[in-house]
Design an enzyme around this catalytic site. Structure first.
Site, short mmCIF file in Angstrom:
data_model
loop_
_atom_site.label_atom_id
_atom_site.label_comp_id
_atom_site.label_asym_id
_atom_site.label_seq_id
_atom_site.Cartn_x
_atom_site.Cartn_y
_atom_site.Cartn_z
N GLU A 1 7.41 -1.13 12.73
CA GLU A 1 7.58 -0.92 11.29
C GLU A 1 7.78 -2.24 10.56
O GLU A 1 7.23 -2.44 9.46
CB GLU A 1 8.78 0.01 11.05
CG GLU A 1 9.16 0.23 9.59
CD GLU A 1 8.08 0.91 8.76
OE1 GLU A 1 8.23 0.94 7.54
OE2 GLU A 1 7.10 1.41 9.33
N TRP B 1 -9.21 4.95 -6.98
CA TRP B 1 -9.16 4.05 -5.82
C TRP B 1 -10.50 4.19 -5.13
O TRP B 1 -10.84 5.26 -4.62
CB TRP B 1 -8.01 4.44 -4.90
CG TRP B 1 -7.68 3.44 -3.84
CD1 TRP B 1 -7.05 2.24 -3.99
CD2 TRP B 1 -7.93 3.57 -2.43
NE1 TRP B 1 -6.89 1.63 -2.77
CE2 TRP B 1 -7.43 2.42 -1.79
CE3 TRP B 1 -8.54 4.55 -1.65
CZ2 TRP B 1 -7.50 2.21 -0.42
CZ3 TRP B 1 -8.62 4.35 -0.28
CH2 TRP B 1 -8.11 3.19 0.32
N CYS C 1 -5.54 8.66 -5.72
CA CYS C 1 -5.84 8.48 -7.13
C CYS C 1 -4.91 9.35 -7.97
O CYS C 1 -4.24 10.23 -7.47
CB CYS C 1 -7.30 8.84 -7.41
SG CYS C 1 -8.47 8.04 -6.31
N HIS D 1 2.22 -9.60 29.72
CA HIS D 1 0.93 -8.92 29.86
C HIS D 1 -0.04 -9.26 28.73
O HIS D 1 -0.91 -8.46 28.40
CB HIS D 1 1.16 -7.40 29.93
CG HIS D 1 1.98 -6.99 31.10
ND1 HIS D 1 1.47 -6.83 32.36
CD2 HIS D 1 3.32 -6.73 31.20
CE1 HIS D 1 2.43 -6.48 33.19
NE2 HIS D 1 3.57 -6.42 32.51
N ARG E 1 0.50 4.92 -6.85
CA ARG E 1 -0.40 5.46 -5.83
C ARG E 1 -1.46 4.45 -5.41
O ARG E 1 -2.09 4.62 -4.38
CB ARG E 1 -1.10 6.72 -6.38
CG ARG E 1 -0.18 7.93 -6.47
CD ARG E 1 -0.85 9.06 -7.22
NE ARG E 1 -0.05 10.27 -7.10
CZ ARG E 1 -0.36 11.32 -6.34
NH1 ARG E 1 -1.45 11.28 -5.62
NH2 ARG E 1 0.41 12.37 -6.28
N GLU F 1 1.58 -5.43 5.19
CA GLU F 1 1.26 -4.66 3.99
C GLU F 1 1.41 -5.48 2.71
O GLU F 1 0.55 -5.43 1.83
CB GLU F 1 2.18 -3.43 3.89
CG GLU F 1 1.75 -2.21 4.66
CD GLU F 1 2.70 -1.05 4.42
OE1 GLU F 1 2.21 0.04 4.12
OE2 GLU F 1 3.93 -1.23 4.54
N LYS G 1 5.32 -3.67 7.58
CA LYS G 1 5.80 -4.07 6.25
C LYS G 1 5.33 -5.48 5.90
O LYS G 1 4.90 -5.74 4.78
CB LYS G 1 7.33 -4.00 6.19
CG LYS G 1 7.89 -2.62 6.09
CD LYS G 1 7.56 -1.96 4.76
CE LYS G 1 7.63 -0.45 4.88
NZ LYS G 1 6.50 0.16 5.56
N ASN H 1 -9.99 13.72 -7.49
CA ASN H 1 -9.39 13.06 -6.34
C ASN H 1 -9.99 13.66 -5.08
O ASN H 1 -10.24 14.86 -5.02
CB ASN H 1 -7.88 13.27 -6.30
CG ASN H 1 -7.15 12.49 -7.36
OD1 ASN H 1 -7.72 11.65 -8.03
ND2 ASN H 1 -5.86 12.79 -7.52
N GLY H 2 -10.19 12.84 -4.06
CA GLY H 2 -10.71 13.35 -2.80
C GLY H 2 -12.10 12.81 -2.51
O GLY H 2 -12.57 11.85 -3.13
N LYS I 1 -0.51 4.80 -2.24
CA LYS I 1 0.76 5.39 -1.85
C LYS I 1 0.58 6.67 -1.06
O LYS I 1 1.21 6.87 -0.03
CB LYS I 1 1.61 5.67 -3.09
CG LYS I 1 3.00 6.23 -2.78
CD LYS I 1 3.83 5.24 -2.02
CE LYS I 1 5.22 5.75 -1.74
NZ LYS I 1 5.97 4.84 -0.85
#
Length: 609
Positions: free
Chosen positions: A482, A75, A2, A505, A27, A489, A486, A99-100, A604
């Site tokens: 990665e 958030w 946040c 497998h 963020r 996301e 992406k 925040n938190g 973020k």
């Protein structure tokens, strides 16, 4: 995650607060709000669900004057995204942004209800407002009330509080969630990120863990967790003012993809000699510490974890030492064996990732010979609390999906491999070869970016896809991971990565014409093995998209699309092959019509567990 902005000034500050929130939009958030004091009891509050623009439009309809104020982008953690759950939250005379996560909010809520307090939201944050209100009744001082209240919290918080009857001051507290104070002339500011305050100041003080501070127009007083007055260093920011502008690009993500050659040039600048990495690159005492290193333990989350996985290949094959890589949220909650001569390496774009920071603090108690962080934010908690720090110099990264932060981390880890390897058998000739490869990297990335038009065309074939598989071998396996991250996301296509040798497998059961298979294929020692894996996919009707070295002899046909990547030295191949996968995810997301820079449900900087 946040965003927080606050101000104590003689002028109206609502525009400063809203602009600060806009600069923190990267963020991730779902609601926004602001509260202002024009004088004792002259209080106004506006909150809205959605983007900061919704809040700004509401403020135009409801003027909010005042020289003291707090603002927030939320958030959701406790309680759904809604206006009633948006910050700031209030008690009788106390207003708060936070925040938190207050982990013990449940018992605190029941205690406060027993004292007659009424809760108007589902958030843990409202507990802060009521508890500080209760402590204020006893002390008559906002500072004392906050100091007493935070002793009762468990969890993480970066919080700013305002007394509706006293516009002369703000009180802030920090534990596990970053806060920075900005210094002006006859006015002072607070934010969760200095980027929010760059339009009004470049002089900053970073609060330490457990600090509580009282901010007025003309003074800032800081107290440690024990209530003792302390001095914190004021620094001058060198962050680019226009870092929050897209320029000619449609999205921040695309801008940041194209900034990678320059960002890596900055990462390398002043750190490479003709034949080796300069010892002071990692800080004072690095050379002496690296001589003692016999093992490296890397901890990181998300994209940074993938960079650590690449580094394991480098450190063991080139650096001559053993290496473990672990997700920080797992590392911190298990009992682990610390090998003799172990160096802890933490990796984080923001330097405030909660799990990574907790892992560093845990490691300090467990016998590591030292700690090093690879980070993009000077003054962040990881940088301040680690013995050594390598600043990636990527510049502000606004898009939630990390791009240039990742590739500059890889450059830093390659340089770490050189720095440690020279004490473990890496020859002078090998060092020079690797230094030359790193110096060639910006130009190689420029050449790779020229693939963008071809990748944009290829992306159209993903328009109706819902699943995909990424394959790589050796140090390209983490790059496949990665690439999958992406794609999922920002396009919301389900994607996963496999080491190509694992196809038999399990993953082969998924292969059909509706499952795109993306392959990274540099011309290295594993190429023939990889080509065999590709043939296994083709034999089962899979459609392949191969990013291959121009000398690897892959040919396009009805079941295989091949895009040639410039030939590069094996050391830098993982960095170079990252870029086409970034571009692929970007162009697929454009086709899918998603919010590229602020994908749903993501933030973020993840400053809570």
């Amino acid at each position: 995650m946040c965003g927080i902005v606050g101000a104590v000034a003689q002028r109206d500050v609502v525009d400063i607060l809203v602009e600060g929130l806009r600069r923190l939009e990267y963020r991730g958030y779902d609601s926004a709000g602001v509260a202002l004091l024009a004088g004792p009891g002259e209080y106004s509050r506006v909150r809205r669900v959605g983007k900061v623009k919704e809040l700004a439009d509401a403020i135009k309809q409801t003027p909010t004057p005042g020289g003291t104020g707090i603002a927030h982008t939320r958030w959701a953690t406790h309680g759904e995204p809604s206006e009633r759950n948006a910050h700031p939250h209030v008690s009788d005379r106390i207003s708060v942004v936070h925040n938190g996560i207050i982990e013990n909010h449940g018992p605190l809520r029941e205690m406060l209800k027993g004292k007659g307090y009424v809760f108007n939201s589902d958030t843990d944050t409202e507990v802060i407002a009521h508890l500080v209100e209760e402590e204020f009744k006893a002390s008559g001082s906002l500072l004392k009330a906050v100091q007493n209240a935070v002793k009762q919290f468990s969890g993480a918080y970066g919080t700013v509080l305002m007394d509706k009857q006293d516009p002369s001051r703000l009180v802030v507290a920090r534990s596990g969630s970053p806060l920075v104070i900005g210094f002006g002339i006859g006015e002072n500011f607070i934010a969760s990120d200095q980027l929010a305050l760059l339009p009004v100041t470049r002089r900053f003080m970073f609060l330490e863990e457990g600090d509580v501070a009282e901010i007025t127009r003309h003074s800032v007083s800081v107290y440690d967790r024990h209530g003792n007055p302390v001095e914190r260093t004021i620094t001058e920011s060198t962050v680019s003012y226009d870092a929050g502008d897209k320029g000619q690009y449609r999205h921040f993500m695309l801008k940041e993809i194209y900034e990678q050659p320059h960002a890596i040039l900055n990462t390398l600048e002043g750190r490479l000699g003709n034949e080796s990495v300069l010892d002071e690159t990692f800080g004072n005492g690095a050379a002496e510490l690296f001589k003692k290193v016999r093992h490296v333990q890397i901890v990181a989350c998300g994209t940074s974890y993938h960079s650590g996985m690449v580094a394991r290949y480098w450190l063991e094959s080139l650096g001559g030492i053993s290496c473990n890589v672990e997700i920080a949220s797992e590392f911190r909650y298990r009992k682990s064996y610390v090998q003799p001569g172990s160096l802890l390496v933490s990796i984080s774009q923001s330097g405030e990732t909660a799990d990574t920071l907790a892992a560093l603090r845990l490691a300090k108690e467990n016998g590591y010979i030292g700690s090093l962080t690879i980070c993009n934010v000077a003054g962040s908690s990881l940088v301040r609390e680690s013995d050594l720090a390598f600043m990636t110099r990527a510049g502000a990264e606004i898009g939630v999906a990390s791009t240039k932060a990742f590739t500059t981390q890889l450059v830093g880890l390659a340089m770490l491999t050189l720095a440690i390897g020279k004490y473990n058998g890496l020859t002078a000739a090998q060092q020079k070869e690797m230094v030359d490869a790193l110096k060639s990297l910006p130009a190689k990335l420029e050449a790779t970016l020229a693939m963008a038009p071809s990748i944009e065309v290829l992306a159209t074939e993903f328009a109706d896809k819902h699943h995909s598989l990424f394959l790589g071998r050796g140090d390209q396996y983490p790059i496949a991971m990665e690439g999958a991250l992406k794609l999922k996301e920002i396009s919301y296509i389900h994607a996963e990565a496999y080491a190509a040798g694992e196809l038999k497998h399990g993953p082969l059961a998924l292969i059909d014409a509706d499952m795109p298979i993306i392959v990274v294929a540099p011309n290295n020692d594993l190429l023939e093995k990889l080509q065999s894996n590709v043939e296994e996919v083709r034999a089962r009707g899979g459609i392949l998209y191969v990013f291959a070295d121009q000398d690897a002899h892959f040919k396009s046909d009805a079941t295989q699309r091949v895009l040639n990547v410039p030939h590069v030295h094996p050391l830098i191949a993982p960095i170079v092959y990252t870029v086409p996968l970034q571009l692929l995810s970007y162009y697929v997301a454009i086709i899918k019509g998603t919010d590229v820079d602020q994908p749903r449900n993501l933030a973020k900087s993840v400053t809570v567990e």
